[in-house]
Design an enzyme around this catalytic site. Structure first.
Site, PDB file in Angstrom:
ATOM      1  N   ASP A 211       0.830  -1.195   0.000  1.00  0.00           N
ATOM      2  CA  ASP A 211       0.000   0.000   0.000  1.00  0.00           C
ATOM      3  C   ASP A 211       0.874   1.259   0.000  1.00  0.00           C
ATOM      4  O   ASP A 211       1.820   1.380   0.778  1.00  0.00           O
ATOM      5  CB  ASP A 211      -0.892  -0.010   1.247  1.00  0.00           C
ATOM      6  CG  ASP A 211      -1.831   1.171   1.311  1.00  0.00           C
ATOM      7  OD1 ASP A 211      -2.681   1.287   0.410  1.00  0.00           O
ATOM      8  OD2 ASP A 211      -1.731   1.957   2.263  1.00  0.00           O
ATOM      9  N   GLU A 277       1.871  -0.529  -5.030  1.00  0.00           N
ATOM     10  CA  GLU A 277       0.847   0.493  -5.272  1.00  0.00           C
ATOM     11  C   GLU A 277       1.529   1.837  -5.106  1.00  0.00           C
ATOM     12  O   GLU A 277       1.823   2.271  -3.995  1.00  0.00           O
ATOM     13  CB  GLU A 277      -0.314   0.398  -4.287  1.00  0.00           C
ATOM     14  CG  GLU A 277      -1.424   1.397  -4.657  1.00  0.00           C
ATOM     15  CD  GLU A 277      -2.062   2.110  -3.474  1.00  0.00           C
ATOM     16  OE1 GLU A 277      -3.199   2.589  -3.626  1.00  0.00           O
ATOM     17  OE2 GLU A 277      -1.436   2.207  -2.409  1.00  0.00           O
TER      18      GLU A 277
END
Length: 566
Positions: A211, A277
């Site tokens: 993330d 990401e």
């Protein structure tokens, strides 16, 4: 079907994203859970994907949908138990599916024990040094340490209150107030995340999606971002970098993690993998995250944000292939995820995404993440384009991602009552930005009315489902050979079978009019997508493998795509 022994499986993998709170509800309490994911693993295997990525399933107060982690080594009780997580991993492997889970390394929950301890400790303590605490500016420290904005709205600093009730230091939170940023300059933080990686690798997880992989490193001294002197607006674009995003030394962290993953090369499952990401553009900058000693692949937000036009799509494909090819990494292709407006809705608007030139994204051409320009959505047009888009996505070299529900042709739910909205953006924006809840509504599995096999009449889903989804349930679409779901199944089956598809190369075809994209992959495969205003006559000697519309007449309609054997 057991796992294959291809150590390079990730270069061609089609990965299905599960947002666990909204995927499948085994116990009928209105919240998705790990047993629900287990129950649907055969559905995913039959769909034809290669791997399952599970968004955060850790203990969390759910201030940001699970991206506020209070314990990185557990499972949220509402979702299940560690034992059930182990069962899920084992059953997925039995069905030939790899498993990726989320790692959230930029911040924890404010309920994480280390942050609780930090708040209780004194300024300058070892506990506080695990996070980014700073004294405020001004005579009484009443001003934040710098002018950084938070991603969800407002400023990125929150002031604490000391034990005696007086105002104290400030802590950094690039996202929500309840998500304090870790201090990655502290070696104890790096050691802790090494341990977290090994904890899950040792349980059989095949990899992690990282993330906000561009966020952990901050510029030395935490300097202000530039401000327009005339308007006072911040002059920073998070897609191109800032003092708190895409700092060069973030790559030191990624290299360290790669070493951990590679240390499992001799294990039964082989070396483990990472997906980045990172909202970074241009593609050449994003490619730095997948150099051969860093992460393996990266989520392609340029492809996700690209408008539905032949020119922009060709440009984003060329940019991606050139950038990833330069570092030897496979490209990936993406239409949606849990942070973005569903593709059916986005493609049904007059503005469908960002424009791309041969140099990259026009940063002023699209509203951005979690929103679409105002206007009325033509759902049927959006669904037609989405059927074509998945054929383009799956035909390109490299890997691809499917966000849960896209295979059902679900649209964004744009009329969730305000009192039910849970995305922190809603509160942080002063109730001006509705946030991402519209793409996170629980899936419809069966039945003719809500909750469609998710929850029960007594305990409805945590977000309400539209009545119109009665026509889009898995149960209904199973029985319709022309459904969106069966279109996905057929495309994924062809992709598995055709030797030209997956990792590899492609070549643009020159014999097509403006508005039509056509490329060939060897041996003997051609993909054609018609973005133009007129039908396109297909080659007479080509065999149709699959089409998003009716290509039996020998012509490709507007907003349609086809795969050909040539």
């Amino acid at each position: 079907m057991a796992l294959d022994d291809d150590s390079q499986w990730w270069r061609s993998a089609v990965v299905y994203q599960v947002y666990p709170r909204s995927f499948a509800d085994a116990n009928g309490d209105g919240t998705g859970d790990v047993p629900g994911i287990i129950d649907k693993l055969e559905y995913l295997a039959d769909l034809g994907v290669d791997a399952v990525w599970v968004s955060p399933w850790y203990p969390s107060p759910l201030a940001d949908g699970g991206y506020d982690v209070s314990d990185y080594r557990g499972i949220l009780p509402e979702f299940g138990t560690l034992a059930e997580a182990d069962t899920f991993v084992a059953r997925a492997h039995e069905l030939g599916l790899r498993v990726l889970i989320d790692l959230v390394p930029n911040h924890s929950s404010d309920e994480h024990q280390w942050f609780v301890d930090a708040l209780a400790a004194a300024p300058g303590s070892a506990e506080r040094d695990l996070y980014l605490f700073r004294d405020g500016l001004g005579d009484d420290g009443e001003q934040p340490p710098n002018n950084w904005p938070a991603m969800f709205g407002g400023g990125a600093w929150e002031r604490t209150t000391d034990a005696d009730g007086t105002p104290g230091q400030w802590y950094l939170h690039l996202f929500d107030i309840k998500q304090p940023d870790w201090n990655w300059d502290n070696p104890a933080v790096a050691d802790e995340f090494d341990s977290i990686l090994r904890f899950w690798f040792d349980r059989g997880v095949d990899g992690f999606r990282i993330d906000v992989a561009n966020s952990m490193a901050k510029a030395a001294g935490l300097p202000d971002v530039d401000v327009d002197p005339a308007t006072g607006e911040l002059l920073t674009n998070t897609l191109t970098g800032s003092p708190y995003l895409n700092q060069p030394h973030v790559h030191d962290i990624l290299r360290r993690w790669r070493t951990v993953a590679d240390s499992y090369a001799d294990s039964e499952l082989g070396a483990r993998v990472f997906v980045s990401e990172a909202w970074v553009t241009p593609a050449s900058e994003l490619a730095k995250y997948v150099r051969d000693d860093e992460l393996h692949t990266t989520f392609n937000f340029d492809a996700l944000m690209c408008e539905w036009s032949a020119e922009s799509q060709r440009n984003v494909i060329d940019l991606t292939l050139r950038a990833t090819g330069a570092v030897g990494a496979p490209p990936t292709w993406v239409l949606a995820n849990h942070d973005t407006t569903r593709v059916v809705t986005r493609y049904g608007r007059s503005i469908t995404g960002a424009r791309f030139t041969p140099k990259g994204m026009d940063l002023d051409s699209f509203a951005g993440v979690g929103s679409v320009p105002d206007g009325v959505t033509d759902i049927e047009l959006g669904r037609k384009r989405a059927r074509a888009a998945v054929l383009l996505e799956l035909a390109l070299p490299g890997g691809a991602y499917v966000y849960q529900g896209d295979e059902l042709g679900l649209e964004e739910v744009e009329d969730i009552p305000e009192e039910l909205l849970q995305d922190p953006t809603w509160e942080r924006s002063g109730h001006t930005v509705r946030g991402r809840d519209g793409c996170r509504v629980p899936l419809p599995w069966s039945g003719t009315e809500a909750p469609f096999g998710f929850g029960s009449a007594d305990t409805p889903p945590w977000l309400p489902q539209p009545a119109g989804w009665a026509a889009l349930t898995q149960e209904v679409q199973d029985a319709d050979p022309t459904s969106h779901l069966n279109h996905y199944r057929a495309a994924l089956a062809h992709r598995r079978e055709h030797p030209a598809l997956g990792d590899g190369t492609m070549a643009w075809d020159g014999d097509v009019p403006p508005g039509v994209l056509s490329f060939t992959r060897e041996p003997g495969f051609r993909c054609v997508v018609n973005f133009g205003p007129d039908p396109y006559a297909l080659p007479a000697d080509a065999q149709v493998l699959i089409a998003s519309g009716d290509a039996a007449s020998g012509t490709l309609g507007v907003d349609e795509a086809v795969w050909l054997q040539v």
